[in-house]
Design a protein around this motif. Structure first.
Motif, PDB file in Angstrom:
ATOM      1  N   GLY A   1       0.814  -1.218   0.000  1.00 43.68           N
ATOM      2  CA  GLY A   1       0.000   0.000   0.000  1.00 43.68           C
ATOM      3  C   GLY A   1       0.845   1.265   0.000  1.00 43.68           C
ATOM      4  O   GLY A   1       0.385   2.316  -0.423  1.00 43.68           O
ATOM      5  N   HIS A   2       2.084   1.162   0.466  1.00 46.64           N
ATOM      6  CA  HIS A   2       2.898   2.372   0.580  1.00 46.64           C
ATOM      7  C   HIS A   2       4.008   2.455  -0.471  1.00 46.64           C
ATOM      8  O   HIS A   2       5.007   3.156  -0.320  1.00 46.64           O
TER       9      HIS A   2
ATOM     10  N   CYS B   1      -0.190  10.749   2.162  1.00 49.79           N
ATOM     11  CA  CYS B   1      -0.666   9.473   2.698  1.00 49.79           C
ATOM     12  C   CYS B   1      -0.573   9.484   4.222  1.00 49.79           C
ATOM     13  O   CYS B   1       0.256  10.196   4.786  1.00 49.79           O
TER      14      CYS B   1
ATOM     15  N   CYS C   1       0.778   7.485   5.955  1.00 53.56           N
ATOM     16  CA  CYS C   1       2.072   6.961   6.414  1.00 53.56           C
ATOM     17  C   CYS C   1       3.124   8.056   6.490  1.00 53.56           C
ATOM     18  O   CYS C   1       4.221   7.822   6.962  1.00 53.56           O
TER      19      CYS C   1
ATOM     20  N   CYS D   1       1.048   7.305  -2.416  1.00 56.67           N
ATOM     21  CA  CYS D   1       1.115   5.847  -2.218  1.00 56.67           C
ATOM     22  C   CYS D   1      -0.076   5.165  -2.901  1.00 56.67           C
ATOM     23  O   CYS D   1      -1.153   5.755  -3.047  1.00 56.67           O
TER      24      CYS D   1
END
Ligand SMILES: [Zn+2]
Length: 399
Positions: free
Chosen positions: A248-249, A259, A261, A266
């Motif tokens: 996902g990243h 994102c 994160c 991402c």
């Protein structure tokens, strides 16, 4: 039977995954004598796990003696499976063979205190067990976060309001004890917790579109965000501490959206349900999940140029991410789930072309890209994790 004991687990797995529909196939797959295979099948039947049907099945006039048919016991034990996602939860009882025996959904705004929703989903599962009267051998929980091993903490529940590092395994174990989900000896059943996409990939490998793949890459949106998993020779590749395949990243748009994160652009924020609805100019409503709204939009309004353009934008970004993964992992099959499955079905050629164009191995070997086929694959995967001790050593697990 000493020789046979070691074959019990492999034999059960063959019947469980549908790869040994008859005793003759079981004999061949195990590489044992007919007598040993017969004894192993009889032992699994005596444990209440499989059914051996000796009635002849071969049509009149066919050659040779018909072999006994093998199947999972229809009223055999179950495990409790639970899934928590951005829009609520679902509990189920799952038998061998990946059969969902009973299921109950529940919707709530996921509370910031993870114990509240874990208690609720376990209680829903305990209710299903009480009304089914089936024997329960274990429990599995799927969560939309990487789950660190061996501590069982949810490291990055980015789409839930949970604190990072929530001790989901411990909370699940406590909830099982509180709800009285016991084995026949009155001991609370063991619980396991894992990442929802890892578990979905395991379920697809055993019972769905991943059967027979040796290097299976799975990428899927849940209700929010994007996850990935790799199943290598039948086992989820979880890395050194459970955190592998956090796809996902992966950056697919360097100038893209911020994102959760801390990075930007991402796969998680560029190709999930919210990204699609937003790109199509739709304001998500609160009535049904974003996943359902995305599905409905794709299925009913694909002819609308704004919907089609949004789908193509998301497909191109997803293709870029998949191409990077293909170069690194060299999978022999890719499965897509959630919104990505819907996008593949809406325009299969575009996604395959982007992946082939952008990847070395994709161009030279054309990796098959297929849709996940199981309904509730994360739930069935949670059940698979719960069944694992039984598949590893049926006699010890049922003792
Ligand atoms: Zn990110």
């Amino acid at each position: 039977m000493e020789r046979g004991r070691g074959a019990l687990g492999p034999a059960l797995e063959l019947v469980h995954t549908g790869r040994a529909p008859t005793r003759a196939v079981l004999t061949a797959e195990l590489g044992v004598t007919r007598a040993t295979a017969g004894a192993v099948a009889a032992e699994l039947e005596a444990l209440g796990l499989i059914r051996v049907d000796a009635r002849p099945t071969a049509p009149a006039g066919s050659q040779g003696r018909p072999s006994h048919r093998l199947s999972v016991a229809p009223d055999g034990p179950v495990v409790l499976a639970a899934q928590i996602h951005a829009d609520g939860y679902r509990a189920a009882l799952v038998g061998l063979g990946g059969t969902v025996v009973a299921t109950a959904p529940g919707c709530m705004t996921v509370p910031a205190d993870p114990s509240r929703i874990i208690d609720a989903v376990v209680e829903a599962g305990a209710g299903l067990l009480r009304s089914s009267g089936r024997r329960c051998l274990g429990a599995g929980l799927a969560v939309p976060s990487a789950v660190a091993e061996p501590d069982g903490t949810a490291l990055n529940p980015l789409h839930l309001s949970w604190p990072a590092g929530a001790p989901v395994h411990e909370l699940f174990t406590e909830a099982l004890a509180k709800s009285g989900v016991d084995d026949p000896a009155g001991v609370p059943v063991p619980g396991v917790a894992g990442n929802d996409v890892n578990l979905a990939a395991l379920a697809e490998h055993r019972h769905g579109a991943g059967r027979g793949a040796r290097h299976l890459l799975c990428v899927a949106t849940g209700h929010r965000g994007v996850g990935g998993a790799l199943v290598l020779d039948g086992r989820v590749h979880s890395g050194s501490s459970g955190l592998a395949l956090e796809v996902g990243h992966l950056t697919v748009n360097p100038a893209g959206l911020p994102c959760h994160c801390g990075s930007r652009g991402c796969l998680d924020v560029e190709t999930d349900t919210l990204a699609f609805l937003t790109a199509a100019g739709r304001t998500p409503g609160p009535e049904v999940s974003l996943l359902q709204q995305s599905r409905d939009l794709l299925r009913t309004e694909y002819a609308d140029p704004s919907v089609r353009a949004a789908a193509e934008l998301i497909v191109d970004r997803l293709g870029l991410g998949l191409a990077g993964l293909v170069n690194i992992l060299n999978p022999d099959r890719i499965l897509l789930g959630g919104l990505h499955r819907e996008l593949l079905e809406a325009d299969p050629e575009r996604l395959r072309a982007v992946v082939a164009d952008r990847s070395l191995w994709g161009r030279s070997g054309s990796v098959p890209i297929l849709a996940c086929t199981l309904d509730f694959n994360s739930l069935i995967g949670a059940a698979e994790a719960a069944w694992q001790p039984v598949l590893d050593d049926p006699l010890a697990a049922l003792a």
